[in-house]
Scaffold this motif. Structure first.
Motif, short mmCIF file in Angstrom:
data_model
loop_
_atom_site.label_atom_id
_atom_site.label_comp_id
_atom_site.label_asym_id
_atom_site.label_seq_id
_atom_site.Cartn_x
_atom_site.Cartn_y
_atom_site.Cartn_z
N ARG A 66 47.64 -17.83 -8.57
CA ARG A 66 46.30 -18.23 -8.13
C ARG A 66 45.86 -17.43 -6.91
O ARG A 66 44.67 -17.15 -6.74
N LEU A 118 45.28 -17.54 -15.01
CA LEU A 118 44.52 -18.78 -15.13
C LEU A 118 44.38 -19.17 -16.60
O LEU A 118 44.49 -18.34 -17.50
N GLU A 129 39.99 -22.88 -16.86
CA GLU A 129 39.75 -22.56 -15.45
C GLU A 129 38.79 -21.38 -15.30
O GLU A 129 37.95 -21.36 -14.39
#
Length: 266
Positions: free
Chosen positions: A62, A231, A235
């Motif tokens: 992330r 991701l 998302e």
């Protein structure tokens, strides 16, 4: 010197120490290059604490996804960040930011995000809330009314940053303002928690909107393909919705969750 991203991906890491206050393993390292050592932060995946509400992917991934989004916008808010192998396995490696020293004799400014007595909030700062410190004295949580910091606040809305603490906004000696620690970002549900609420209700600057509009043209597309490594599809879809929402209603949001400021705030 080669491109910083290439250097971060290939240089040998030597661990110098650990950041003790971090909740996940965060190591300060020197990275060997032909031009000398480069200081970096290394966060191995194996040192991450599991989060029940972020079950997919890794915090390191992330962080890299956040950097890629920042770069696709044409912004330099997040220092160069890569995912690579290291002494303790795969992890995030990010360029170290050397910050100004607020304790210097000639430097009496508040930090970008700081506490001060309510009656002493200086010009050029926005007050977020008031509270009481450990001694029982009233203090104001404030942040600088600085366009560099405002761009970070807009980025946090796009990233759905759930953990923008005051200590994650760094004023560097090179004159830049950088944001770090983006492992708890990009959830598909609204989780925005930040100390940068001072612009709530203000229009988003036109130049930032132009960058966001250009970015949305790459989602889905090239940007989505790069983000898919880190991701979920849901998302990425949520990221596109947040970007389009800002374009449709170009105003900085107000808090919508019961806990809009991370704890601790610094």
């Amino acid at each position: 010197m080669p491109d910083t991203g290439d250097v971060l991906s290939t240089g040998e890491l030597t661990v110098l120490g650990r950041v003790g206050v971090a909740s996940n393993v965060t190591l300060v390292c020197d990275l060997a290059t032909a031009e000398g050592a480069v200081r970096v932060v290394y966060k191995p995946v194996r040192g991450e604490q599991p989060l029940w509400d972020f079950p997919d992917g890794t915090l390191a991934g992330r962080e890299v996804a956040s950097y890629l989004i920042c770069g696709a916008l044409g912004w330099t808010v997040i220092p160069e960040t890569v995912l690579r192998d290291g002494p303790y396995g795969p992890g995030m490696v990010q360029r170290w930011i050397t910050t100004r020293d607020p304790r210097a004799a000639a430097d009496t400014r508040l930090d970008l995000v700081d506490l001060c007595p309510p009656e002493l909030v200086p010009d050029g700062y926005r007050e977020i809330l008031r509270a009481y410190d450990g001694a029982g004295d009233e203090v104001a949580l404030v942040h600088a009314d600085d366009p560099r910091l405002r761009r970070m606040a807009v980025l946090d809305v796009l990233l759905n940053n759930a953990d923008r603490k005051g200590g994650h906004a760094l004023e560097a000696v090179d004159g830049g303002v950088y944001g770090v620690d983006h492992g708890i970002c990009l959830h598909q549900e609204n989780k925005l928690r930040t100390v940068l609420w001072g612009w709530a209700g203000d229009p988003v600057p036109g130049d930032l909107l132009a960058d966001i509009a250009a970015f949305t043209e790459t989602l889905p597309g090239e940007s989505a393909d790069r983000l898919a490594e880190y991701l979920t599809d849901a998302e990425i879809d949520a990221l596109l919705r947040r970007a389009k929402r800002l374009l449709d209603d170009p105003v900085m949001p107000f808090p919508e969750t019961p806990r809009p400021i991370p704890w601790p705030a610094f």
